[in-house]
Design an enzyme around this catalytic site. Sequence first.
Site, PDB file in Angstrom:
ATOM      1  N   CYS A  49       0.837  -1.208   0.000  1.00  0.00           N
ATOM      2  CA  CYS A  49       0.000   0.000   0.000  1.00  0.00           C
ATOM      3  C   CYS A  49       0.875   1.262   0.000  1.00  0.00           C
ATOM      4  O   CYS A  49       1.622   1.504   0.961  1.00  0.00           O
ATOM      5  CB  CYS A  49      -0.904  -0.026   1.233  1.00  0.00           C
ATOM      6  SG  CYS A  49      -1.729   1.531   1.599  1.00  0.00           S
ATOM      7  N   CYS A  73       0.477   3.422   3.033  1.00  0.00           N
ATOM      8  CA  CYS A  73       1.114   2.851   4.219  1.00  0.00           C
ATOM      9  C   CYS A  73       2.599   3.155   4.228  1.00  0.00           C
ATOM     10  O   CYS A  73       3.185   3.451   5.285  1.00  0.00           O
ATOM     11  CB  CYS A  73       0.884   1.352   4.284  1.00  0.00           C
ATOM     12  SG  CYS A  73      -0.857   0.872   4.448  1.00  0.00           S
TER      13      CYS A  73
END
Length: 522
Positions: free
Chosen positions: A76, A79
């Site tokens: 991600c 992230c």
Amino acid sequence: MAPAAASARLLALGAVAILAFAAGSADALRSLGVRDGAGAAAEGDAAVDLNATNFDAFLKASRESFAVVEFFAHWCPACRNYKPHYEKVAKLFNGPDAAHPGRILMARVDCASKVNVDLCSRFSVDHYPFLLWGPPAKFASAKWDRKQEKSEIKLIDDGRTAERLLKWINKQLESSFTLDDKKYENESTLPKNASDPAQVVQAIYDVEEATAHALQIILEHKMIKSETRDSLVRFLQILVAHHPSKRCRRGSAELLINFDDHWPSNLSLSSPESSKLLENVAAENHKICGKEVPRGYWMFCRGSKSETRGFSCGLWVLLHSLTVRIGDGESQSTFTSICDFIHNFFICEECSRHFYEMCSSVSVPFKSARDLSLWLWSTHNKVNARLMKEEHDLGTGDPSFPKVIWPPKPLCPSCYRSSSKTGDGAVQVDWNEDEIFPFLVNYYGKTLVSSYKETYMESLQEKKQVGLVSDDSPSLSAARVPIGAALGVAIASCTFGALACFWRAQQKNRKYSYRLHSLKKI
């Protein structure tokens, strides 16, 4: 080795590892497998990477009061961009250079790893990054979802940057951590144990810690008795008026206002009602200086060994800070209250006896704060001189912080007229008390107060609610207290005699009279 034997050995090793996780301390756990294998943390990361094989055991064994767990996916992009923000906060609480160790465990779980699919499902992770907060043990073997009521695990709904995450944490703990907080080091450029004025500002944390720790000892050892009750009340009155920490003043005021409810004067300590009251008060002990105190560690008073400095150092700083804040008319009552408090509630019997002997040797009442402040300073040096010899002979002192005659010359050159060594190696000083008193006022008074307001309490936001009186400064906050307590704090700048009158009126017309206790016969 046969395949069956090898498999059995691996299973045995796995079982041992799990037992080690369940039984070991948080520090030990972090050194056993947490950073090895899939999902291991990068070198230098402060947050601990966990997975389904160690998550429950690790959190169950954690010593921290709270945990933040980030659920993320390594693929991600958001992230990856969030990781530096999370690490900024994690470095405040985790790792060897943490500014606030032992408070919060910062961990993360990679939900993109197959081994963690069920674990992430347990906590209803529906987006990345996903942050949860709660006591570490509450995460172990637990499930969580948004609809769950009365759960101690909470969703952090505003932690998208390091600043916002830390703000959210501060709101939960009623604390004031900042991203600029650094690990406190005892070492200074002055000779060992020559406390640097730039460091003594940190002592406000230890004064709070010592205050909460002292009450904790009193409650745990059930030291409030009919003959000691009034002396504790008098000492609390001093704390309400002159404690350098505003939240300790408020907490002391609340305890004082409810004193008769907790310890009725006619209640036997052996009665069931008394035991229940003690349990209730003990459970609320942390509120005397705020919810986050005691923290369980020392800053300015941290010794190089776990058994040195700490509480005794923090208590000395508290007593010195009280004597430089009182008015002249309060000097004698403050002296007797301090002597009684040490005599009745300092649990080291020999220390208490020696201190009380010095109290009993005072034959003329104190007429000024200057006289009391200088007496306590001189008394502290006498204690240091005695302990200096004992610790040298027995090898029990702190090698990094040996007892010294204080203040050392580099810290206050003008305090010394002359100094010399006696035949036995002791230092004999001709002190300039006209310089020592203003030094004490600045060191234990102005330095602590200015730092406390500027760097610690100013960031706390005042919480207004029904039944509470706003503080005189909207930027300062403390434990919630009733109106009477707030009024008590509001008149803290008045003389102690006026304060005592106020408390007598508020506290069911208590009438306190001082009497110096007879010296214990050993």
